[in-house]
Design an enzyme around this catalytic site. Structure first.
Site, short mmCIF file in Angstrom:
data_model
loop_
_atom_site.label_atom_id
_atom_site.label_comp_id
_atom_site.label_asym_id
_atom_site.label_seq_id
_atom_site.Cartn_x
_atom_site.Cartn_y
_atom_site.Cartn_z
CD GLU A 644 -11.52 36.05 -52.57
OE1 GLU A 644 -11.70 35.12 -53.38
OE2 GLU A 644 -11.72 37.25 -52.84
CB VAL A 647 -12.38 29.70 -55.22
CG1 VAL A 647 -11.94 29.41 -56.65
CG2 VAL A 647 -13.85 29.41 -55.05
CB ALA A 649 -5.49 30.02 -51.03
CG LEU A 651 -4.76 33.42 -55.96
CD1 LEU A 651 -4.89 32.51 -57.19
CD2 LEU A 651 -3.66 34.45 -56.19
CD GLU A 705 -6.31 17.78 -49.30
OE1 GLU A 705 -6.70 17.45 -48.16
OE2 GLU A 705 -6.10 18.95 -49.63
CG ASP A 716 -9.80 20.27 -53.21
OD1 ASP A 716 -10.59 20.47 -52.26
OD2 ASP A 716 -8.88 21.05 -53.51
CE LYS A 720 -9.52 24.56 -54.25
NZ LYS A 720 -8.09 24.64 -54.57
N GLY A 834 -1.89 26.85 -49.66
CA GLY A 834 -0.88 27.13 -48.64
C GLY A 834 -1.55 27.77 -47.45
#
Ligand code: ADP
Ligand code: ASP
Ligand code: MG
Length: 856
Positions: A644, A647, A649, A651, A705, A716, A720, A834
């Site tokens: 999970e 992609v 975080a 959500l 980053e 990045d 994803k 985050g």
């Protein structure tokens, strides 16, 4: 016997205060002088802190030698029988000489008297050509009588007041010679009468195991291995605090070590589990050992005399947990008896008649299985009772056979019964399926199956010669070769953390702070058992204590390595192997690292029976071949991989996907703004900032980053999108990712100032694109678009009032278009990056795995 005093009449029903322990030593523990010395040391140590009753078996091999001597005498081979008796006398005299040096005189006389009596009985057997069960028991009991005298001498030499006692003077039993049972009620009172006063006087009674006395006063035996039972009968009668059964293995093992060399010690067994195991042939305990102590709750320890390891404790604790099966045992030399007939179906009382007929002849039934049609009853009895059982049943059902209601009573010799035992089975679905799957894979055919009403065991009959293979099959399939961590508990889940960086530390923090809540609300008991970083790993199979985990989190935050905290050196894969030597509860490898080589660790984990939760994109976004084979491996082993947090975080992106697919929807397209950093930059551009200004601000706020090129190049987001495409099933082949970044990835590695200066070259063209879009009522967004076999990542001009157009700041947004959500897409939006929310996404995955309740 001259050496044993008659039991005193004093010592009533009351137990004097102070701790009381019963210590039983098996034949191998007293096999010779050296071993007996060790056994005596154990008893002396115990006697220093408690009142102690010792129970001794005969020296190893003596009971069997006596049985053979009796059989030889019966065959008329008296000389041979007497030779055995003579050898036994010499063996015991040698041990006495070694133990007692010169002070064995009186005992020597007693040994000789016993040997002389034995020789006399053997001669009578030979002369009469008859060996009654009564005489046989009298002969067998000599082994224990000899042993207790030696043990008591050694105790006295060690400074304790050891007194040998022959249990055929007080341990009252019924008169089923060879397999006598103790008499409830009666036995307790006479045992107390015999022992209480001695204990009060500070003596250490050394009681013959295995031996009792019939109502008429003649000697009985309790069945082979019966000294265990003597110990628990005495303990129950005296209200002892504990029984220790000293033997030659470190407690009860997951299987007979002679059959499964990798069998592991079990630290704790419930009374019922131990009963079941001993009933189904785990020789380490006599089948009836546990009954006397279970109702009193007296714990029984089984320990190795020579190593004095921790061993097993059998007590009333109920520890279900995720290991449905604790041990496998087997009873060999059995026969299958089938009573069959169409006329039996639905007729009440058939089963009762079967058991009644057998019980009247004292035949105990090892296993019963009844077909659902009730047209047959299959039972398993010891092979030596098979003929008698067949006759008894034919007689019982004679009339029914004549009338055709019962077709036949058939006997099939040469079978063995294997039992998988564990209290946890009752609450774990699918155990029977697993058992029979494991047997089927090895081509072992099963003749009959029974599952006890307690659901604490599944037993089945197979050909005798298939028994060892069947035991090994189950042992292997249920992972019993792993070390027992000593506790199973509820819905426990054991976590192996890899990469205790900021996300890993936040996860540990969540687990520590929320543990009470997680347990109350979801029954989840998650424990961290291991942590690995690049320097090494810490492992605590019983769970890293909260304070210790907190200390690790703080030390890592302060920049220290696990090696510097006393961690073992080794890669995370070594941690996985090391941890999985233990029988953990639902082990889950949790990857919160960014290690590029994590896939190898995942493979090791899956192979060893561990599920995987990852926040690390690397293992899923690499070459398609690697991804496919990793998931195939998980599938084949019935393991779970959840991702999970890779992609959105915290959500629920994957969760939503799974929900759509599971409910039968068909996915058409997924579109997403998957970068918080680029979202922030786009919002600033819309508000009039230049690209270089927006990036500088994002860097200042810590949204990028360390090297902003990783974000600006789109790499990045590309990863994803790749993961989304693969896990959603939209992208099945190795289609190229079409990626258009804001800057060239070749700019990576520049100093921040130099990079920003270079970025100014892009300010004007970017501003033009922003303006052009605005003229059409559109805004620029950095989007990933996943369609069947197509992956695109880049800038797109979208209507300002569309969901991506309306997105502000660092929020993510994922749109699912499906058959059901065709006109208006299903939208998931919120903060997509985050530390805290990522840790939350990882925890959610762990909880989903815990909710699946599958055997590990
Ligand atoms: P003792 O003479 O001490 O009573 P036993 O020979 O009666 O010892 O019992 C110990 C033996 O039981 C072990 O050496 C082992 O071979 C056998 N055994 C069978 N099943 C098990 C098991 N599940 N766990 C431990 N030992 C077992
Ligand atoms: N000596 C007996 C036997 O060998 C009893 C025991 O060892 O427990 O069966
Ligand atoms: Mg034994």
């Amino acid at each position: 016997m001259s050496g044993t005093e008659r039991p005193g009449d004093d010592g009533g029903g009351e137990h004097p205060p102070g701790r009381l322990e019963v210590h039983k030593f098996g034949g191998t523990s007293v096999a010779d002088a050296a071993r007996m010395e060790t056994a005596v040391e154990r008893a002396l140590r115990a006697a220093a802190g408690a009142r102690v009753v010792v129970v001794s078996s005969a020296l190893a091999g003596v009971t069997s030698a006596l049985a053979e001597a009796a059989a030889a005498a019966l065959r008329g081979e008296v000389a041979r029988a007497l030779e055995t008796a003579e050898e036994l006398r010499l063996r015991h005299e040698r041990v006495l000489a070694e133990l007692a040096g010169g002070d064995g005189g009186a005992v020597l006389d007693e040994l000789r008297a016993l040997a002389a009596a034995l020789a006399g009985w053997l001669r009578s057997v030979g002369a009469l050509g008859e060996l009654t069960p009564r005489t046989r028991d009298r002969i067998l009991a000599v082994g224990e009588k000899l042993a207790v005298r030696l043990f008591a001498v050694a105790l006295r030499r060690g400074g304790a007041r050891g007194v040998p006692l022959d249990a055929d003077e007080f341990l009252e039993t019924d008169d089923r010679f060879g397999e006598a049972g103790v008499l409830p009620g009666v036995t307790d009172a006479v045992v107390r009468a015999a022992l209480a006063a001695r204990l009060e006087r500070g003596e250490v009674p050394v009681v013959t195991g295995f031996v009792g006395c019939a109502p008429d006063g003649s000697t009985t035996t309790l069945g082979r291995g019966g000294s265990d039972l003597t110990a628990t009968v005495l303990a129950a009668a005296l209200g002892a605090d504990e029984v220790t059964i000293w033997t030659d293995v470190d407690g009860v093992l997951t299987a007979d070590p002679r059959v499964v060399p990798g069998a592991q010690g079990i630290r704790q067994l419930n009374f019922r589990e131990a009963t079941e195991l001993s009933f189904y042939g785990a020789r380490v305990l006599h089948p009836r050992t546990i009954l006397p102590v279970a109702s009193h709750g007296i714990p029984v320890r089984i320990r190795d005399t020579f190593t004095a390891g921790e061993g097993t404790v059998v007590d009333g604790r109920f520890t279900p947990g995720s290991h449905p099966v604790k041990a496998i045992s087997a009873a060999a030399a059995q026969a299958l008896v089938t009573v069959e007939g169409k006329g039996m179906a639905g007729v009440p009382g058939v089963a009762a008649r079967v058991f009644g007929a057998l019980a009247r002849r004292g035949i105990s039934v090892t296993m019963i299985s009844q077909s659902s049609s009730e047209a047959s009853i299959t039972l398993v009895v010891p092979a030596h009772d098979a003929i008698e059982a067949e006759l008894a049943l034919k007689r019982e059902f004679r009339a029914d056979i004549t009338h055709g209601e019962v077709d036949e009573v058939a006997v099939r010799p040469g079978v063995g019964v294997v039992a998988a035992v564990g209290l946890g089975m009752a609450r774990t679905p699918g155990v029977a399926g697993r058992v029979f799957g494991a047997l089927a894979r090895r081509g072992i055919s099963v003749h009959a199956i029974a599952q006890g009403a307690s659901e604490m065991n599944i037993s089945f009959a197979v050909d005798d010669r298939a028994v060892p293979e069947a035991i090994r099959a189950l042992h292997d399939d249920f992972g019993l070769h792993r070390l027992d961590t000593g506790e199973d508990g509820g819905k426990r889940i054991d976590l192996l953390l890899m990469g205790p960086g900021s996300v890993g530390r936040a996860l540990a923090g969540l687990l520590l702070e929320r543990s009470a809540h997680l347990f109350r609300r979801f029954g989840l008991r998650a424990r961290v058992v291991a942590v690995a970083d690049r320097s090494g790993y810490l492992l605590e199979p019983g769970g890293i204590a909260p304070e210790a985990l907190r200390a690790v989190v703080e030390a890592k935050a302060a920049g220290r390595s696990l090696a510097s905290l006393g961690g073992a050196p080794g890669h995370a894969a070594v941690m996985v192997r090391d941890a999985l030597r233990y029988r953990l509860a639902r082990p889950v490898l949790v990857d919160t690292s960014a290690y590029p080589d994590a896939a190898e660790v995942f493979r090791e984990a899956l192979r060893l029976g561990c599920d995987v939760v990852t926040a690390n994109k690397a293992p899923l976004a690499g070459p398609l071949e690697g991804f496919t084979s990793l998931l195939a491996e998980a599938e084949e082993r019935g393991r779970i991989v959840r991702a999970e947090a890779t992609v959105g975080a915290g959500l629920p992106v994957m969760d939503t996907l799974e929900m759509l697919l599971a409910t039968g929807d068909r996915l058409l397209e997924v579109e997403g703004a998957l970068s918080g950093t680029l979202g922030f930059v786009m919002t600033m551009l819309e508000e009039g900032a230049l690209l270089s200004e927006a990036v500088e601000e994002a860097m200042r706020r810590g949204y990028t980053e360390p090297d902003p090129v990783a974000d600006l190049s789109g790499a990045d987001v590309g990863r994803k999108a790749t993961i989304l495409g693969r896990l959603s099933g939209l992208v099945r082949s190795d289609v190229p990712l079409r990626l258009a970044g804001l800057v060239d990835p070749a700019l990576a590695g520049m100093e921040p100032d130099a990079f920003l200066a270079r970025l100014r070259d892009f300010d004007a063209p970017m501003q033009e694109r922003v303006d052009a879009a605005r003229r059409e009522g559109r805004v620029l967004r950095y989007l990933a678009r996943v369609r069947p076999d197509s992956l695109e990542v880049g800038l797109a001009a979208v209507p300002a009032d569309s969901p991506p157009g309306a997105l502000r700041g660092t929020d993510n947004l994922i749109l699912f278009r499906s058959e059901r959500y065709a006109a208006r897409p299903l939208v998931v939006t919120g903060p997509g990056a985050g530390v805290e929310v990522t840790a939350m996404g990882v925890l959610a995955d762990i909880m989903r795995i815990a909710a699946e309740r599958r055997p590990s």
